[in-house]
Design a protein around this motif. Structure first.
Motif, PDB file in Angstrom:
ATOM      1  N   ILE A   1       0.817  -1.207   0.000  1.00 42.61           N
ATOM      2  CA  ILE A   1       0.000   0.000   0.000  1.00 42.61           C
ATOM      3  C   ILE A   1       0.849   1.255   0.000  1.00 42.61           C
ATOM      4  O   ILE A   1       0.464   2.291  -0.563  1.00 42.61           O
ATOM      5  CB  ILE A   1      -0.988  -0.009   1.199  1.00 42.61           C
ATOM      6  N   ASP A   2       2.051   1.201   0.592  1.00 40.00           N
ATOM      7  CA  ASP A   2       2.927   2.369   0.577  1.00 40.00           C
ATOM      8  C   ASP A   2       3.378   2.697  -0.848  1.00 40.00           C
ATOM      9  O   ASP A   2       3.497   3.870  -1.215  1.00 40.00           O
ATOM     10  CB  ASP A   2       4.154   2.139   1.465  1.00 40.00           C
ATOM     11  N   LYS A   3       3.621   1.660  -1.652  1.00 39.68           N
ATOM     12  CA  LYS A   3       4.009   1.892  -3.041  1.00 39.68           C
ATOM     13  C   LYS A   3       2.827   2.428  -3.850  1.00 39.68           C
ATOM     14  O   LYS A   3       3.010   3.224  -4.774  1.00 39.68           O
ATOM     15  CB  LYS A   3       4.537   0.604  -3.660  1.00 39.68           C
ATOM     16  N   VAL A   4       1.620   1.988  -3.492  1.00 42.88           N
ATOM     17  CA  VAL A   4       0.424   2.509  -4.159  1.00 42.88           C
ATOM     18  C   VAL A   4       0.275   3.997  -3.870  1.00 42.88           C
ATOM     19  O   VAL A   4       0.007   4.802  -4.767  1.00 42.88           O
ATOM     20  CB  VAL A   4      -0.828   1.734  -3.706  1.00 42.88           C
ATOM     21  N   ARG A   5       0.450   4.378  -2.602  1.00 47.80           N
ATOM     22  CA  ARG A   5       0.355   5.791  -2.231  1.00 47.80           C
ATOM     23  C   ARG A   5       1.416   6.615  -2.953  1.00 47.80           C
ATOM     24  O   ARG A   5       1.157   7.724  -3.415  1.00 47.80           O
ATOM     25  CB  ARG A   5       0.504   5.956  -0.716  1.00 47.80           C
ATOM     26  N   GLU A   6       2.634   6.075  -3.028  1.00 48.69           N
ATOM     27  CA  GLU A   6       3.707   6.778  -3.721  1.00 48.69           C
ATOM     28  C   GLU A   6       3.355   7.005  -5.183  1.00 48.69           C
ATOM     29  O   GLU A   6       3.575   8.083  -5.740  1.00 48.69           O
ATOM     30  CB  GLU A   6       5.003   5.971  -3.622  1.00 48.69           C
TER      31      GLU A   6
END
Length: 271
Positions: free
Chosen positions: A108-113
């Protein structure tokens, strides 16, 4: 304006401050951004090429080229770059992040990025240049989207969602800006596996893909390698040039043989 007889696009932007029009292009460290910068330099424009870590490699030498640091996710970085750049006639929001992965395998952190760069970065840059363009009642903003928004594709659900958001934003924003003499357009590149963007999208898949999806994803990646109709950085640069200099250019311009084929298929399906 576009002349059918000569098939040459001529700049239509007129300013009183300087006879030489100026473009600012984000994401110029490689690929599309470098090709777009080179095209505008060839056409006699002043070019502000921006990237997170400034470097000259891959960019043509020119006294009309300036390279500035810019992180589209950081408001202070945007403000500093625009202050240094001066008035902008054309903004090309090219900076973007790719992702080739299934939803279940994406952190999810990569999605937000990804959304922070692709969507909010585009909005932030657009919002930052708009007041000056609105006051001059002149300017063009071109947002680089993707042909993946034209039809559903596996392992691209997150990336497609980010670019679909860019499409929706740009189409609605164009209506807001048109009354002030500011145009907004979209360029939709096809698959460009030879560029660093395509390679980085695969790299971001890493080891995150769940084992259950392995055969499915690998088969899809192989199908991409087998496609003969692809997009080059020059295709994208040409589409951006038209979007900026042809006032009659459509809202969406596909770039590359594969993107053009998808665009035609979508138009036929909608007919």
């Amino acid at each position: 304006m576009f002349s059918p007889a000569t098939r040459v696009y001529l700049p239509v932007i007129q300013t009183t401050r300087d006879p030489m029009p100026r473009s600012l292009i984000t994401g110029c460290s490689s690929g599309f951004g470098q090709a777009i910068a080179a095209r505008f330099l060839d056409e006699g424009w002043e070019v502000i090429a921006t990237m997170r870590r400034p470097a000259t490699e891959g960019l043509p030498a020119s006294d009309r080229l300036r390279i500035l640091p810019l992180d589209v996710t950081q408001p202070q970085s945007i403000a500093a770059a625009l202050h240094e750049a001066g008035p902008i006639d054309a903004l090309v929001n090219n900076a973007g992040v790719g992702m080739l992965n299934v939803l279940e395998g994406a952190e999810i952190d990569k999605v937000r990025e990804l959304f922070d760069v692709n969507v909010l970065g585009t909005m932030s840059m657009t919002r930052a240049v708009l007041p000056a363009m609105r006051q001059r009642r002149a300017g063009v903003i071109v947002n680089i989207s993707s042909s993946v928004t034209l039809r559903p594709l596996p392992a691209l659900s997150i990336y497609s969602a980010s670019k679909a958001a860019v499409n929706a934003f740009t189409e609605s924003f164009a209506l807001e800006a048109a009354g002030f003499g500011v145009r907004a357009r979209l360029v939709l590149p096809g698959s460009a596996p030879e560029t660093s963007f395509g390679k980085n999208a695969v790299a971001r898949m890493g080891m995150d893909t769940p084992e259950a999806y392995g055969p499915f994803v690998q088969a899809y990646v192989q199908s991409l390698r087998n496609v003969t109709a692809k997009t080059s950085a020059l295709n994208v640069a040409q589409a951006v040039w038209r979007a900026v200099t042809d006032p009659d250019a459509p809202m969406m311009l596909p770039a590359g043989a594969d993107a053009e084929a998808m665009f035609r298929d979508t138009a036929r399906s909608a007919a």
